[in-house]
Design a protein around this motif. Sequence first.
Motif, short mmCIF file in Angstrom:
data_model
loop_
_atom_site.label_atom_id
_atom_site.label_comp_id
_atom_site.label_asym_id
_atom_site.label_seq_id
_atom_site.Cartn_x
_atom_site.Cartn_y
_atom_site.Cartn_z
N HIS A 3 41.67 46.31 38.93
CA HIS A 3 42.43 45.08 39.12
C HIS A 3 41.84 43.91 38.34
CE1 HIS A 3 39.12 44.87 41.96
NE2 HIS A 3 39.26 43.55 41.94
N ALA A 4 42.61 42.84 38.25
CA ALA A 4 42.17 41.66 37.50
C ALA A 4 42.61 40.40 38.20
CB ALA A 4 42.81 41.69 36.11
N GLY A 5 41.83 39.33 38.04
CA GLY A 5 42.23 38.00 38.51
C GLY A 5 42.81 37.29 37.29
N TYR A 50 39.04 29.35 39.85
CA TYR A 50 39.59 29.50 38.50
C TYR A 50 40.26 28.20 38.09
CZ TYR A 50 39.53 34.54 39.53
OH TYR A 50 39.17 35.81 39.87
N PHE A 90 40.51 39.96 49.70
CA PHE A 90 40.56 38.80 48.83
C PHE A 90 41.58 37.83 49.43
CE2 PHE A 90 41.72 36.26 45.10
CZ PHE A 90 40.46 35.82 44.75
N TRP A 119 33.39 41.49 50.84
CA TRP A 119 33.17 42.91 50.55
C TRP A 119 32.39 43.55 51.68
CZ3 TRP A 119 31.96 39.82 45.93
CH2 TRP A 119 32.95 39.90 44.96
N TYR A 152 39.29 36.78 35.57
CA TYR A 152 38.38 37.89 35.77
C TYR A 152 39.12 39.11 35.24
CZ TYR A 152 34.73 40.65 38.16
OH TYR A 152 33.69 41.49 38.45
N VAL A 210 35.47 32.05 44.88
CA VAL A 210 35.67 32.06 43.43
C VAL A 210 36.70 31.01 43.05
CG1 VAL A 210 35.01 34.44 42.92
CG2 VAL A 210 37.31 34.00 43.67
N LYS A 236 43.03 27.93 41.06
CA LYS A 236 43.07 28.91 42.15
C LYS A 236 41.68 29.02 42.75
CE LYS A 236 43.14 33.83 41.95
NZ LYS A 236 43.66 35.00 41.25
N ASN A 266 36.15 36.15 48.53
CA ASN A 266 35.87 37.60 48.51
C ASN A 266 35.05 37.98 49.73
OD1 ASN A 266 36.83 39.06 46.18
ND2 ASN A 266 35.49 37.76 44.92
N ASP A 282 35.84 46.84 41.97
CA ASP A 282 34.85 46.17 42.81
C ASP A 282 33.75 47.14 43.21
OD1 ASP A 282 36.24 43.82 42.65
OD2 ASP A 282 37.00 43.84 44.70
N HIS A 287 38.73 45.20 36.29
CA HIS A 287 37.45 45.75 36.76
C HIS A 287 37.66 46.49 38.09
CE1 HIS A 287 37.99 42.02 39.02
NE2 HIS A 287 37.26 42.58 39.97
N GLU A 302 47.85 35.48 39.34
CA GLU A 302 48.01 36.60 40.28
C GLU A 302 46.81 37.54 40.25
OE1 GLU A 302 50.45 35.34 37.74
OE2 GLU A 302 50.92 37.45 37.35
N THR A 303 46.76 38.38 41.27
CA THR A 303 45.81 39.49 41.27
C THR A 303 46.63 40.72 40.87
OG1 THR A 303 44.73 38.47 43.15
CG2 THR A 303 44.10 40.74 42.64
O1 LIG Z 1 41.04 36.37 41.49
C1 LIG Z 1 41.58 37.41 41.83
O2 LIG Z 1 42.79 37.47 41.97
C2 LIG Z 1 40.75 38.64 42.04
C3 LIG Z 1 39.27 38.38 42.09
C4 LIG Z 1 38.46 39.61 41.99
O3 LIG Z 1 38.96 40.65 41.73
C5 LIG Z 1 37.00 39.58 42.25
O4 LIG Z 1 36.44 38.49 42.42
O5 LIG Z 1 36.39 40.66 42.29
#
Ligand SMILES: O=C(O)CCC(=O)C(=O)O
Length: 185
Positions: free
Chosen positions: A156-158, A57, A87, A173, A63, A55, A167, A171, A68, A66, A98-99
């Motif tokens: 959590h959030a990005g 940014y 992550f 999972w 993000y 990912v 950034k 990921n 996961d 949300h 930050e996350t």
């Molecule tokens: O970018 C982040 O710090 C978290 C990314 C994230 O939560 C996700 O991709 O599901």
Amino acid sequence: MVFEENGTHSINEYRTSSSAEIKRHQTPIVKCIEQRFAQFQGDVDIECLEQLQVVKYKVDQQYKPHYDWFVEPKLMINGGQRVTTFFTYLQANCSMGETEFLAIPFNKSLHEQFCDILVCDEKSTELGIRFRPLPGNSIFWYNMNEYGEVDYLTFHAGRPPGKNGHKIGLNTWTRLNKVFIRPKK
Ligand SMILES: O=C(O)CCC(=O)C(=O)O
Ligand SMILES: [Fe+2]
């Protein structure tokens, strides 16, 4: 921006970052990374890992908060629920981005010793801990417990990188069952 399997892409207001999937076992290095994540979790079957996802940014991309873990049953048909998340911060050049775990209380006496990896500033409120995007570090968590119940504390959030910031993260999972990857034509 989310890239779809058919080559199209869509703008998703909730997630403005871009993402790309790395084909499973694509190269020996990819396989090695998958194996290390699987070993860390007590040698789970690497076929239980989803394809690695990168990912990216740019300034102000984010993000929003949300989980996961999946809410929609149809997303669990292939592989089941997302048991864990890794992550890994690959690149970042700023103090922001930050996350953030919004439902976890920031406990000054407990968390202050981790200010090298957590943001501890005047904005540290009672709720929410923020991990700094330090390249080479990974954060890992369980999205569900041993009874199969999903964990609401994983909300959590990005957060968006600040001025001139960017950034890139990875990921990984892990699902409850093996994930069948459809061969591409
Ligand atoms: O970018 C982040 O710090 C978290 C990314 C994230 O939560 C996700 O991709 O599901
Ligand atoms: Fe996430």
